[in-house]
Design a protein around this motif. Structure first.
Motif, PDB file in Angstrom:
ATOM      1  N   TYR A  38      10.001  13.123  30.357  1.00 43.81           N
ATOM      2  CA  TYR A  38       9.422  14.353  30.523  1.00 43.81           C
ATOM      3  C   TYR A  38       8.857  14.776  29.260  1.00 43.81           C
ATOM      4  O   TYR A  38       8.849  14.091  28.392  1.00 43.81           O
ATOM      5  CB  TYR A  38      10.428  15.345  31.034  1.00 43.81           C
ATOM      6  N   LEU A  58      14.575  20.572  31.893  1.00 41.57           N
ATOM      7  CA  LEU A  58      15.044  19.466  31.434  1.00 41.57           C
ATOM      8  C   LEU A  58      15.829  19.351  30.087  1.00 41.57           C
ATOM      9  O   LEU A  58      16.594  18.550  29.963  1.00 41.57           O
ATOM     10  CB  LEU A  58      13.990  18.163  31.669  1.00 41.57           C
ATOM     11  N   LEU A  88      15.798  11.724  32.961  1.00 37.23           N
ATOM     12  CA  LEU A  88      15.682  13.208  33.028  1.00 37.23           C
ATOM     13  C   LEU A  88      14.280  12.996  33.470  1.00 37.23           C
ATOM     14  O   LEU A  88      13.308  12.712  32.618  1.00 37.23           O
ATOM     15  CB  LEU A  88      15.853  14.121  31.855  1.00 37.23           C
ATOM     16  N   THR A 131      13.225  17.766  37.505  1.00 40.28           N
ATOM     17  CA  THR A 131      12.829  19.212  37.844  1.00 40.28           C
ATOM     18  C   THR A 131      13.108  19.521  39.114  1.00 40.28           C
ATOM     19  O   THR A 131      13.253  18.650  40.055  1.00 40.28           O
ATOM     20  CB  THR A 131      11.390  19.182  37.439  1.00 40.28           C
TER      21      THR A 131
END
Lengths: 226, 224, 291
Positions: C63, C71, C177, C204
């Motif tokens: 991310y 996150l 993530l 997310t």
């Protein structure tokens, strides 16, 4: 040559990568390993292509004095300055062998000071628009829309502590109707069912499209003309 | 870099973007164009140093790159890496109108690669295992053989939900009669799914805004 | 203009102001809400907790800054947990922007909270690799072909933490993530389902619902959005009370979540009320005109 060679390349790469998935030894596997590695390398060139394309478009806008051309100058300057800083590791304490975002480097400043707020704020704008859109367009006009709306409201309330507070009065025997439990149940079962149906549908679509591409039936990616 | 200066730049750029909420304006446009330029260059720089240098240039020209790729010292060149280098260069011909057709060769590698990767993996992970995971008992009993109403209901919802959802996506037959009813139930399942997705999307967007407001709060805190 | 119509035609900027206030006021007042982990989050915590100390963990920061408020708290909670348990963590990213996210952890969190942990021995930054799912595939078939050095260019053999890592299966779990593609989906498709390495992590809130079909067969656990992060933080605090005074970002950010969610629910209800009142009003008028 302009269309046939790309089709041959697609066929060879596709067949090798599919075969390599099932055959874990021998020459096919060696090719599989290599092509997988090459694929990753070639995708980096897409970044360079993107940068080049951006440069080309904005230079054209500036040279033709198109509408809002001064903003293209902003893009060009920002792009060139960041690129020079990044490629030559300007200010990097480790020099050319230092880590790309080493603490104290100019690129780290560009990332933390410029890229970070711009990127984060750009996406945070959506919070306002999603709220406004919910107010204006989220209507229980039909049975289907009502189901969608109800599920959304249960999730919105159930995924925050306020949901637990609102339904805390419920007796133990009706605990499953407490908003957090209901929200978790919706996510775990009906949501999974719907997402799985979509996932299976997409998988079938990907499989069919991949086969069409590898066999040269699907050629749209090559564009039109010779 | 001075922390206070960083906070001011951060806040200024944040406010420039947020000014769009009032209406489009030169500050927003400036920030938007700045973002485009910086992000494109950042991606190029990171892609170059973290991937191209160690994984391509370090293997093709180890002695030349030994200053920046310590692992390349004493290694002999691996000329097989000329293949991705050539394909990569071919991709860049798209920028030159006369030679743009050559980029199709590189594009063919990428498209063929994506198709070759995706076909078996979607077949396995997103089709076969998903079907397997849906094959669950509709009647759930506990260790003593008593019917677990809640779990059984959930299992029925999952199995029928997947089937009805799939029937809705089956466009080869007209959705009439019994199939029409099943398809309609499929729409309801999908509506619950989209409702849940909407609720989660709102949650995501608010989280992002919270992060930005915290940053503005830090800036204000540095002033007062 | 009739009342329902005027309600429906509120200037959108008023709604924007309400949303802004709903986020800012709780940030000032800092209300704290108790949370408890749901099974889908608890299973990640339990897996990390049960691994023997010194286990090799692969943590991919897939991310960038645009999704960091959701996150980053997950990343911090996972790093705190894995470090407290004494695991060896390899940071990696499939997103170019993830390089900056990793640096936030290695430069700001680790030296402050875990000064006894050393780079190269307890954790390592393997940097960014392009190629989306293809990069994961290359790591699974031949790890060292893709990752032959850390982000600083130091060969893996020269770092104690990676000297014995020859294959992806040398990692006992993969944590990702995820902000989109590539992310957990690709880790499942290209590594988990093929190499049999347990995959888990956070996404997310936009991505999370799409990942539910993988749970629990292909995905050990999932933290969905800020709420998932808050649940993991509560599990961490429950197990390790020393973290009770640490800044738990997700828990702090649940305040604005609560207020804005309630506000949006009220706006939706108000919008519907105005719409239906306006509709019946229009019908009545049409009926009168018809007479």
């Amino acid at each position: 040559m302009r269309r046939r060679i790309p089709l041959i390349i697609t066929f060879i790469i596709g067949v090798v990568l599919i075969t390599g998935y099932f055959v874990t030894r021998g020459p096919f596997n060696t090719l599989y390993e290599s092509f997988s590695d090459y694929f990753a390398i070639i995708t980096v060139f897409a970044f360079i292509l993107g940068g080049g394309s951006l440069l080309k478009i904005h230079l054209k806008r500036v040279s033709s004095r198109a509408a809002d051309w001064p903003y293209s100058v902003v893009t060009l300057v920002a792009f060139l300055v960041t690129l020079v800083i990044g490629l030559f590791k300007v200010g990097n304490p480790g020099g050319m062998s230092g880590e790309i975002l080493a603490s104290g480097s100019w690129l780290r400043f560009m990332f933390d000071g410029v890229y970070n707020p711009l990127s984060a704020t750009m996406f945070s704008l959506l919070a306002f628009f999603v709220a406004s859109a919910s107010y204006r367009a989220f209507r229980a006009r039909t049975k289907e829309a009502t189901i969608l709306l109800s599920a959304a409201l249960v999730i919105l309330l159930g995924r925050t502590p306020v949901g637990a507070w609102m339904t805390a009065w419920m007796p133990e025997s009706l605990a499953f109707l407490e908003l957090p439990n209901l929200a978790n149940w919706i996510m775990a079962w009906p949501n999974t069912a719907g997402q799985r149906a979509i996932m299976i549908g997409i998988a079938l679509g990907v499989i069919a499209t991949s086969l069409r591409i590898i066999l040269g039936i699907e050629r749209n990616y090559l564009g039109r003309g010779e | 870099m001075d922390v206070t200066l960083m906070l001011w730049i951060d806040a200024a750029l944040t406010l420039m973007i947020l000014s769009f909420l009032y209406r489009d304006n030169p500050f927003y446009k400036f920030a938007e164009h700045l973002f485009v330029g910086v992000s494109a260059a950042y991606l190029m720089a990171v892609g170059f140093w973290d991937h191209l240098v160690p994984n391509l240039l370090g293997k093709l020209f180890p002695s030349l790159m030994s200053g920046v790729v310590p692992g390349a010292v004493g290694r002999s060149p691996d000329y097989y890496y000329l293949i991705p280098a050539v394909f990569g260069m071919l991709l860049l011909t798209r920028l030159i109108d006369r030679w743009a057709w050559l980029s199709r060769w590189a594009l063919a590698f990428i498209v063929g690669g994506a198709a070759g990767f995706n076909l078996p993996r979607f077949l396995d992970s997103d089709f076969i295992i998903q079907v397997q995971s849906t094959m669950i008992p509709l009647v759930v009993l506990d260790a003593s053989g008593n019917l677990l109403w809640g779990a059984s209901f959930s299992h029925v919802v999952l199995v029928l939900g997947v089937i009805c959802g799939l029937v809705y996506f089956f466009f080869s037959v007209e959705h009439k009669g019994a199939l029409g009813h099943v398809s309609r139930a499929g729409i309801w399942v999908l509506m619950v799914t989209f409702g849940a997705a909407f609720g989660y999307t709102v949650m995501a967007r608010i989280s992002l805004l919270t992060g930005r407001m915290e940053a503005l709060g830090a800036w204000l805190g540095s002033i007062f | 203009m009739r009342i329902p119509d005027s309600i429906l035609r509120i200037d959108r900027r008023i709604i924007f102001l309400l949303i802004g206030a709903a986020v800012c006021i709780p940030l000032i007042l800092k209300p704290r809400f108790q949370d408890s982990p749901t099974p889908i989050v608890q299973s990640i915590f339990d897996t990390v907790e049960r691994l023997p100390a010194g286990s090799r963990v692969f943590l991919s920061f897939d991310y960038g800054p645009d999704t960091a408020p959701e996150l980053d708290p997950m990343a911090k909670a996972l790093v705190r947990h894995t470090m407290t348990r004494g695991h060896e963590v390899s940071f990696f990213t499939l997103f170019p922007e993830g390089v900056g996210q990793i640096k936030k952890i290695t430069d700001n969190l680790l030296p402050v909270e875990f000064p006894d942990k050393a780079y190269g021995r307890d954790y390592v930054n393997l940097g960014y690799k392009a190629g989306l799912g293809g990069a994961i595939n290359t790591m699974v078939v031949n790890f060292r072909t893709l990752v032959n050095a850390d982000a600083e260019g130091t060969p893996l053999d020269d770092l104690p933490i990676t000297a014995d890592v020859d294959e992806m299966v040398d990692y006992v779990i993969i944590l990702s993530l995820t902000a989109g593609d590539p992310g957990l989906k690709e880790w499942i498709q290209f590594a988990g389902d093929i190499a049999g390495i347990p995959v888990m992590g956070g996404g997310t809130a936009v991505v999370a619902p799409e990942l539910y079909p993988y749970y629990p067969q292909q995905l050990v656990g999932l933290m969905g959005g800020l709420k998932g992060a808050s649940e993991y933080e509560s599990a961490l605090v429950d197990r390790y009370p020393t973290y009770r005074n640490a800044t738990m970002e997700a828990t702090m950010r649940m305040g604005p979540q609560v207020v804005t969610h309630v506000l949006i629910v009220l706006l939706v209800l108000l919008g519907n009320l105005a719409y239906f009142l306006g509709r019946s009003d229009r019908r009545n008028r049409a009926g009168r005109t018809g007479q």
